[in-house]
Design a protein around this motif. Sequence first.
Motif, PDB file in Angstrom:
ATOM      1  N   LEU A  99       0.827  -1.199   0.000  1.00  0.00           N
ATOM      2  CA  LEU A  99       0.000   0.000   0.000  1.00  0.00           C
ATOM      3  C   LEU A  99       0.868   1.258   0.000  1.00  0.00           C
ATOM      4  N   ALA A 100       1.903   1.250   0.825  1.00  0.00           N
ATOM      5  CA  ALA A 100       2.817   2.408   0.862  1.00  0.00           C
ATOM      6  C   ALA A 100       3.502   2.575  -0.483  1.00  0.00           C
ATOM      7  N   ASP A 101       3.928   1.470  -1.093  1.00  0.00           N
ATOM      8  CA  ASP A 101       4.563   1.547  -2.414  1.00  0.00           C
ATOM      9  C   ASP A 101       3.568   2.104  -3.443  1.00  0.00           C
ATOM     10  N   SER A 102       2.318   1.678  -3.371  1.00  0.00           N
ATOM     11  CA  SER A 102       1.296   2.165  -4.306  1.00  0.00           C
ATOM     12  C   SER A 102       1.070   3.663  -4.125  1.00  0.00           C
ATOM     13  N   HIS A 103       1.021   4.127  -2.882  1.00  0.00           N
ATOM     14  CA  HIS A 103       0.848   5.559  -2.618  1.00  0.00           C
ATOM     15  C   HIS A 103       2.041   6.337  -3.175  1.00  0.00           C
TER      16      HIS A 103
END
Length: 113
Positions: A99-103
Amino acid sequence: MNPIANVLVAVFGALGGLAGLGALLTVRGQRRKLLSESHNIDADAATKLSAASLTLLRPAQEEIDRLSRKLSDAVSQIDALQAEVNSLRGQVSTMTKDLADSHDEIRRLTGDD
């Protein structure tokens, strides 16, 4: 004193002495018999107490065995649940990182630094 009287006194004295000796031997024999019976009673009482103790302890031992099995089952369930929690923590960690990578990727693409 008359010789017949002396003989009679001696005979009665000897008979009395023999009776006393017989009484002593009888008492000694009875003492041995009583001691033997006393030991038999003690052994019988010990046997009965042991049997009664085992009878009284059997339900307690059965309950201990039942609780031991239940505890073993609970420990197995705890181990399985702990493994599941560890697996889920790993999944949450991976998803959080994804999720952090996607953000970060969205920010990069939209230019929101």
